[in-house]
Structures are given as structure tokens and as C-alpha cells.
Design an enzyme around this catalytic site. Sequence first.
Site, PDB file in Angstrom:
ATOM      1  CB  SER A 176      10.968 -11.847  14.200  1.00 12.83           C
ATOM      2  OG  SER A 176      12.075 -12.369  13.642  1.00 12.83           O
ATOM      3  CB  THR A 199       6.794 -13.834  10.912  1.00 14.40           C
ATOM      4  OG1 THR A 199       8.021 -13.254  11.229  1.00 14.40           O
ATOM      5  CG2 THR A 199       6.314 -13.190   9.634  1.00 14.40           C
ATOM      6  CG  ASP A 250      16.072 -15.068  11.748  1.00 10.40           C
ATOM      7  OD1 ASP A 250      16.669 -14.143  12.022  1.00 10.40           O
ATOM      8  OD2 ASP A 250      15.220 -15.764  13.095  1.00 10.40           O
ATOM      9  CG  HIS A 286      19.162 -16.325  14.849  1.00 12.67           C
ATOM     10  ND1 HIS A 286      19.850 -15.044  15.641  1.00 12.67           N
ATOM     11  CD2 HIS A 286      18.140 -16.053  14.634  1.00 12.67           C
ATOM     12  CE1 HIS A 286      18.739 -14.068  15.540  1.00 12.67           C
ATOM     13  NE2 HIS A 286      17.845 -14.729  15.094  1.00 12.67           N
ATOM     14  CG  HIS A 329      15.206  -9.128  11.425  1.00 10.59           C
ATOM     15  ND1 HIS A 329      15.997 -10.114  11.485  1.00 10.59           N
ATOM     16  CD2 HIS A 329      13.892  -9.719  12.093  1.00 10.59           C
ATOM     17  CE1 HIS A 329      15.354 -11.218  11.596  1.00 10.59           C
ATOM     18  NE2 HIS A 329      14.186 -11.005  12.373  1.00 10.59           N
ATOM     19  CG  HIS A 356      17.449  -9.936  14.746  1.00  8.17           C
ATOM     20  ND1 HIS A 356      16.338  -9.818  15.239  1.00  8.17           N
ATOM     21  CD2 HIS A 356      17.572 -11.271  14.490  1.00  8.17           C
ATOM     22  CE1 HIS A 356      15.587 -11.062  15.187  1.00  8.17           C
ATOM     23  NE2 HIS A 356      16.477 -11.790  14.723  1.00  8.17           N
TER      24      HIS A 356
END
Length: 435
Positions: free
Chosen positions: A101, A154, A301, A305, A344, A397
Site C-alpha cells: 500500500s 495511504t 483490504d 487479508h 491494489h 496482495h
Amino acid sequence: MRTVRQTWFSAGGAVALTLGLAASASVQGQPDGQGADRGRGSPATARNVVLVVGDGLGIAAREAIRLATVGQDGQLAMDGLRYAGWTRTDSADPEEAVTDSAASATAFATGVRTYNGAVSVDVDGRPVATLLEHAQRLRKATGLVTTAQVTDATPAAFGAHVPDRGDQSEIARQYVEVTRPDVILGGGEDWWYPAGDEGAHPDDPDDPRPEVSRSTAGDLVARAQAVGYDYVTNAEELAASRSGRVLGLFANEEMFEQAPEGQGDEYAPTVPLATMTAKALDVLSRDRQGFFLLVEEEGVDEMAHANNAARAIQAGQALDETVALVREFAERNPGTLVVVVGDHETGGLAVENVDTADESGDTASTEPAVTQSLEDGPFPIAGSDLQFTVDWTTGSHTGGATPLTAEGPGADRLARSQHSTDVFDVIREAMRGRR
């Protein structure tokens, strides 16, 4: 935090999201921003920019969110934006093929590819100017909103420069003492207070992950207040704030609990992403020169995960509700560029038919790492009798390209295949009024 099972989409909310949304279409061959955007009186220069990042939001996740919330014939608010393209996300890391990220956010924020873990520094560790800093040079107001820690990769890539994304107290210090965004809203209070000072959000003793105050730069909340930030810690304080400079920290770490299903997972931010974004828009729009705002939904995200499709979809619905709010603001304020993109893809998510014979994992295993990656679902497709399942290929990712939709000044230039760095170029030039 306690485990909470709750409905993760509502038919009423799905209907609300579809009302008044125009069909998405890419208009090619329109020079200098001519076409539908300009035809509605939108200026060629982006007075305001709202960049919405769905962390981990690949195309399959976006489709799973659509099917679950608005159904096969429905349209997400993010899909109703006029122009559509996609972004390649590979970093310049010498050892890993897939971005993290930090490197991905740095590409969007600075137009420079760098190594994984880097926050707005190049491969040699040198700081590179960000979109937030470019906006400030244009005398625009700026803001960062996220459901992660406000110092996570981010938002950090837009407001700080560090060689290691883990140095979150230094990122906070730079916010306060260097870049000074006008609005900073999200989680991560632990990185602002020194050890022993719990702040407004103490650690939960029942949480298996230790979350305690750990600032390495002293009391950064006090420093923020000293330079003019109104510090708020809950929804009521945020609503009551009348300041033009607001720091809001609403959790000690992320504003949710990421875990595999039934293992302490929860998506229930005490201040929803849409509420934080609405406040940011209210504060920043007071500036006569306009603003730049970064909005991130981290939950997609983190839940991916953990291979937790239900929570990833729930976070995605919150993201889309926020996009709907941003689009309403843009309609009222011509000259607003709205860009929605994933930084992503996470999890290698696949949308599949319900088929008990098609399970690729070991259903007999009791190992958490194995059971976590089994198919999730089935999930109902809104407005129909159909269902779908979600399968996973990884807890990390992937290198898949991410979808992008946009509307407003310069948005037509994003209707293509591009690298994340090209998105930086388009936004910067839109703010400057150049093509």
C-alpha cells in the site's frame, strides 16, 4: 472486541444508491474537456479534487459488492461516474513483484514508483512532492480521511515523507509540524500519545492484538492543539466542531476489527466513513481556492487479508455510500473532480457459482490458515433468488490491475489503461488547469 454478526446490506440502502445515477460511459475524442462534463457548465480547471481509494479494491471485489448490495441490474455509485479505466499498480521494489500500500499510494500521490514500504520518497530515499503539497501551493485547503490509522500508508503518502511506513509517529509529527492538512480524520490514536497515556481510546484487554499508546515523539495531540487543531474523539464532538482545522482520532488503531469470520471480526466504525467525509467536505469547501481531499476505505483490504468476504463487502458498501455522498457534493459544486480507484487487489478474490463440488481448499482441515481461505458464502444477489460464493487464492496482495472511475475536469484523460503514476499527472494538471 466482541464478535458481532449483522446484516451487511439492506434492500433500502441498495435502492437509495441507484437513484439518479447516470449510466457510465467513456467519451473519447473530446478535446480540452469538451463533452458532457463541460456541457453541464463544469470548468476546465478542477477547483476541488476528491480522490477516493478503496484499499485492496480489485474488479472482482467491486463486482461482489455490486451483486450483494444492488444486484445484477443495479449500479454502484462508484460505477455511475462518467469515465472508466484501469490502473497497473506494480512498484519499483527490487525484490517483490507485487506492490504494497505504501508504494502504491506513493505512485498516486507523487507520480513516482518506489520500493515497498516507502512513503513518498523515491528509491533513493529522497522526498517527492505530493498532490496534497501541490494543492497547498495552489492555496487550496487539504484533508485526509480514512478508516485506517490516519498515519497508515495511504494517507501518509499524501501528507508525509518517510523511508519506512512503520514510522507512524514521525508521520504524525510531519502532519502537525510540516504539511498541516486542514482536516485529519480516522483511527490510530496510539501513535499520537506516548506510552502510559491511553488517551480517549484505551486498549481492549480482550483483544489478542496489543494496541497501546506508543508515540516516539511525545504528546502529538497536544502539539496539534497548540498549532490550532480542534481535537475530537467521537461523532458528537466532530459534529459540534466549528473549526477550520480538525484532527479527529476515533479508535486506537483501525476503526474496525479485521479477522476471519467469527474470530472477532467487526466492521462498525464509531464514526462512519460517510460521516467523516461529509464533515471534511463541509470544512474544506469554505476555502475560496478549493481543496484536495483524500478519502480511504481500509476495511476492504484488511478483511480480504483475512479472507473475510462478508466484512469486505460490508466495508465496500460503506465505501460506495461515501462515493454517493461525494457525487452529490460534486453535482452541487461544478469544478469538482472525483476519482475512485483501488490501490491494489487483495486476496485474489473470485466470484463463483454456488457449487459444493468446486471447493478448492481442504474442507477436512482444521488448520486456521487453511480454513480461512475456504470459500465464503453463499451470499444472496440483491433483488433475485440467485446466490454466489467468494473464493480466495491468497491472504496477501496480488498484481492485478484495479478499476478506476472518474468524473469532472480532466476525468476523460483517465478513461484508459494507465499506471498509478499517470493518475497523479492527470490530477495535478487538472488542479493547475492544464492538459
